[in-house]
Design a protein around this motif. Structure first.
Motif, PDB file in Angstrom:
ATOM      1  N   HIS A 143       0.893  -1.222   0.174  1.00 18.43           N
ATOM      2  CA  HIS A 143      -0.115  -0.029   0.011  1.00 18.43           C
ATOM      3  C   HIS A 143       0.879   1.335  -0.014  1.00 18.43           C
ATOM      4  O   HIS A 143       1.633   1.480   1.061  1.00 18.43           O
ATOM      5  CB  HIS A 143      -0.760  -0.148   1.225  1.00 18.43           C
ATOM      6  CG  HIS A 143      -1.855   1.102   1.391  1.00 18.43           C
ATOM      7  ND1 HIS A 143      -3.062   1.003   1.412  1.00 18.43           N
ATOM      8  CD2 HIS A 143      -1.359   2.396   1.652  1.00 18.43           C
ATOM      9  CE1 HIS A 143      -3.764   2.301   1.633  1.00 18.43           C
ATOM     10  NE2 HIS A 143      -2.504   3.090   1.804  1.00 18.43           N
ATOM     11  N   GLY A 171       1.004   5.046   0.408  1.00 18.19           N
ATOM     12  CA  GLY A 171       0.387   6.300   0.746  1.00 18.19           C
ATOM     13  C   GLY A 171       0.645   6.588   2.285  1.00 18.19           C
ATOM     14  O   GLY A 171       1.281   6.231   2.780  1.00 18.19           O
ATOM     15  N   GLU A 172      -0.218   7.585   2.694  1.00 16.69           N
ATOM     16  CA  GLU A 172       0.032   7.974   4.114  1.00 16.69           C
ATOM     17  C   GLU A 172      -0.295   6.586   5.128  1.00 16.69           C
ATOM     18  O   GLU A 172      -1.231   6.018   4.874  1.00 16.69           O
ATOM     19  CB  GLU A 172      -0.996   9.026   4.360  1.00 16.69           C
ATOM     20  CG  GLU A 172      -0.622  10.406   3.607  1.00 16.69           C
ATOM     21  CD  GLU A 172      -1.687  11.513   4.018  1.00 16.69           C
ATOM     22  OE1 GLU A 172      -2.381  11.256   4.688  1.00 16.69           O
ATOM     23  OE2 GLU A 172      -1.273  12.511   3.586  1.00 16.69           O
ATOM     24  N   GLU A 193      -3.628   6.429   6.484  1.00 18.35           N
ATOM     25  CA  GLU A 193      -4.653   6.197   5.644  1.00 18.35           C
ATOM     26  C   GLU A 193      -4.625   4.360   5.600  1.00 18.35           C
ATOM     27  O   GLU A 193      -5.503   3.776   5.360  1.00 18.35           O
ATOM     28  CB  GLU A 193      -4.416   6.749   4.178  1.00 18.35           C
ATOM     29  CG  GLU A 193      -5.020   6.297   2.944  1.00 18.35           C
ATOM     30  CD  GLU A 193      -4.525   7.158   1.699  1.00 18.35           C
ATOM     31  OE1 GLU A 193      -5.143   8.140   1.588  1.00 18.35           O
ATOM     32  OE2 GLU A 193      -3.704   6.524   1.118  1.00 18.35           O
ATOM     33  N   TYR A 194      -3.366   4.226   5.523  1.00 18.25           N
ATOM     34  CA  TYR A 194      -3.112   2.657   5.596  1.00 18.25           C
ATOM     35  C   TYR A 194      -3.891   1.915   6.791  1.00 18.25           C
ATOM     36  O   TYR A 194      -4.541   0.798   6.720  1.00 18.25           O
ATOM     37  CB  TYR A 194      -1.724   2.264   5.550  1.00 18.25           C
ATOM     38  CG  TYR A 194      -1.502   0.527   5.908  1.00 18.25           C
ATOM     39  CD1 TYR A 194      -1.466  -0.362   4.785  1.00 18.25           C
ATOM     40  CD2 TYR A 194      -0.904   0.351   7.080  1.00 18.25           C
ATOM     41  CE1 TYR A 194      -1.137  -1.598   5.302  1.00 18.25           C
ATOM     42  CE2 TYR A 194      -0.715  -0.831   7.339  1.00 18.25           C
ATOM     43  CZ  TYR A 194      -0.892  -1.840   6.400  1.00 18.25           C
ATOM     44  OH  TYR A 194      -0.427  -3.173   6.616  1.00 18.25           O
ATOM     45  N   ALA A 242      -6.305   2.920   8.685  1.00 18.93           N
ATOM     46  CA  ALA A 242      -7.760   3.237   8.692  1.00 18.93           C
ATOM     47  C   ALA A 242      -8.478   1.945   7.694  1.00 18.93           C
ATOM     48  O   ALA A 242      -9.606   1.787   7.945  1.00 18.93           O
ATOM     49  CB  ALA A 242      -8.292   4.308   7.755  1.00 18.93           C
ATOM     50  N   HIS A 301      -7.136  -1.227   4.524  1.00 22.16           N
ATOM     51  CA  HIS A 301      -6.282  -1.790   3.375  1.00 22.16           C
ATOM     52  C   HIS A 301      -6.553  -3.038   2.773  1.00 22.16           C
ATOM     53  O   HIS A 301      -7.396  -3.857   3.540  1.00 22.16           O
ATOM     54  CB  HIS A 301      -4.665  -1.661   3.520  1.00 22.16           C
ATOM     55  CG  HIS A 301      -4.302  -2.280   5.048  1.00 22.16           C
ATOM     56  ND1 HIS A 301      -4.260  -1.668   6.417  1.00 22.16           N
ATOM     57  CD2 HIS A 301      -4.206  -3.641   5.219  1.00 22.16           C
ATOM     58  CE1 HIS A 301      -4.001  -2.735   7.176  1.00 22.16           C
ATOM     59  NE2 HIS A 301      -3.934  -3.939   6.537  1.00 22.16           N
ATOM     60  N   HIS A 334       2.153  -1.593   4.527  1.00 18.04           N
ATOM     61  CA  HIS A 334       2.715  -0.122   4.168  1.00 18.04           C
ATOM     62  C   HIS A 334       4.035  -0.033   3.865  1.00 18.04           C
ATOM     63  O   HIS A 334       5.020  -0.606   4.211  1.00 18.04           O
ATOM     64  CB  HIS A 334       2.220   0.838   5.531  1.00 18.04           C
ATOM     65  CG  HIS A 334       2.544   2.146   4.936  1.00 18.04           C
ATOM     66  ND1 HIS A 334       3.582   3.062   5.610  1.00 18.04           N
ATOM     67  CD2 HIS A 334       1.739   2.992   4.235  1.00 18.04           C
ATOM     68  CE1 HIS A 334       3.464   4.233   5.246  1.00 18.04           C
ATOM     69  NE2 HIS A 334       2.264   4.401   4.482  1.00 18.04           N
ATOM     70  N   GLY A 353      -3.131   4.507  -1.930  1.00 24.39           N
ATOM     71  CA  GLY A 353      -4.069   4.528  -0.989  1.00 24.39           C
ATOM     72  C   GLY A 353      -5.175   5.599  -1.412  1.00 24.39           C
ATOM     73  O   GLY A 353      -6.410   5.163  -1.256  1.00 24.39           O
ATOM     74  N   LYS A 354      -4.892   6.616  -2.074  1.00 22.29           N
ATOM     75  CA  LYS A 354      -5.878   7.592  -2.618  1.00 22.29           C
ATOM     76  C   LYS A 354      -5.531   8.036  -3.779  1.00 22.29           C
ATOM     77  O   LYS A 354      -5.843   7.818  -5.037  1.00 22.29           O
ATOM     78  CB  LYS A 354      -6.108   8.575  -1.236  1.00 22.29           C
ATOM     79  CG  LYS A 354      -7.239   9.561  -1.625  1.00 22.29           C
ATOM     80  CD  LYS A 354      -7.270  10.649  -0.571  1.00 22.29           C
ATOM     81  CE  LYS A 354      -8.653  11.533  -0.706  1.00 22.29           C
ATOM     82  NZ  LYS A 354      -8.560  12.729   0.306  1.00 22.29           N
ATOM     83  N   THR A 372      -8.087  -3.770   8.735  1.00 25.88           N
ATOM     84  CA  THR A 372      -7.130  -2.837   9.416  1.00 25.88           C
ATOM     85  C   THR A 372      -6.159  -3.959  10.099  1.00 25.88           C
ATOM     86  O   THR A 372      -5.388  -3.353  10.928  1.00 25.88           O
ATOM     87  CB  THR A 372      -8.043  -2.105  10.732  1.00 25.88           C
ATOM     88  OG1 THR A 372      -8.655  -2.844  11.558  1.00 25.88           O
ATOM     89  CG2 THR A 372      -8.983  -1.208   9.942  1.00 25.88           C
TER      90      THR A 372
END
Length: 303
Positions: free
Chosen positions: A53, A55-56, A59-60, A62, A64, A70, A115-116, A157
């Motif tokens: 993943h 991204g932040e 964010e991960y 929250a 994935h 991550h 992630g986004k 999560t």
């Protein structure tokens, strides 16, 4: 005159995405590829698949994909040093060790997703793996986590346990990297194309990024093709035919050698990824405009 490529809002996904090969059929030195949610699902059950993943971290945390870990771009970049360039490839032995620590082995299939809206950090990781000779074993989920969720697929999560170290034989592709001398000799030359992937205001020299760019403008002979124009508003890549037309409009033709650059070597990996998938001989100017602007005799132009 600035040759900028205009974004399109045409909605199409399937046209560009091809079926991904299984880990056994992936070839060292092959190009990375895009996959759809439907194509990705069966890969996730394969124990040879490793998923990251991009991204932040929040964010991960929250939510994935199941089994995803991550990964930050910096985890597989050279350690910063005082007076050095911001973002650079590590030495091959260092990169091999870092990838092994992530659980990557010679037989791994590597799945990456954003992630986004982190398209350029994602493609920087793709470039690094491609340089390492793992491009043919690397697939990218087109549209990332938003596409996965939009298809009604579950997230978790749960954080997977630390991976067992992999066993990897790195096969670096130095041809994937352009240095300053290559760019100096090829920018504007017949049979070559140097793409400036920054936003137009940096190409024109209108912006010096609040004083961070000592010599605003662009590499003399380079053309403008902003990284953001290669993807749609939902984060998916534009259809293959449209991407081919964009590169053609920028000056690419069969047999053209392409080099891409941006500020520090991250945004430019978006057109690098596109050109690589489309079969071009493409390189990333890893030092990018950061190195060019600090080199006094490197020619700079403004439209």
């Amino acid at each position: 005159m600035t040759r900028s490529l205009i974004p399109s809002l045409v909605v199409s996904l399937v046209a560009f995405v091809g079926a991904a090969a299984s880990p056994a059929s992936a070839q060292p030195g092959g190009a990375p590829s895009l996959v759809t949610v439907a194509q990705l699902e069966p890969m996730l059950a394969d124990p040879a698949t490793v998923v990251f993943h991009i991204g932040e971290k929040a964010e991960y945390d929250a939510g994935h994909l199941q089994g995803a870990r991550h990964l930050e771009t910096r985890a597989i970049a050279a350690a910063p040093r005082e007076g050095g360039l911001t973002l650079q490839l590590p030495e091959p032995a260092d990169l091999e060790a870092r990838l092994e620590a992530l659980g990557i082995s010679d037989g791994s299939r590597i799945v990456l997703y954003m992630g986004k809206d982190w398209v350029s950090p994602l493609t920087r990781v793709v470039f690094t793996l491609d340089y390492a000779g793992l491009g043919g074993r690397t697939v990218v989920l087109d549209g990332g986590l938003p596409a996965w969720k939009a298809a009604g697929k579950p997230v978790t999560t749960d954080v997977p346990a630390a991976p067992a170290p992999g066993t990897l034989t790195l096969r670096p592709r130095p041809e994937a990297v352009a240095d300053l001398a290559w760019v100096r000799s090829h920018a504007g030359a017949s049979g070559s194309l140097v793409i400036d992937a920054r936003l137009p205001q940096f190409y024109t020299g209108e912006s010096d990024n609040n004083g961070r760019i000592p010599r605003p403008g662009h590499v003399t002979g380079a053309v403008s093709a902003p990284f953001s124009t290669f993807v749609r508003e939902d984060g998916t890549f534009k259809p293959r035919a449209e991407l081919e037309a964009m590169l053609k409009a920028a000056g690419a033709a069969p047999g053209t050698s392409i080099a891409t650059y941006c500020h520090i070597g991250q945004q430019a990996t978006v057109p690098y990824f596109v050109a690589r998938m489309l079969g071009y001989d493409v390189k990333l100017f890893d030092g990018s405009y950061e190195e060019w602007a600090r080199t006094p005799d490197a020619p700079v132009s403004k439209p």
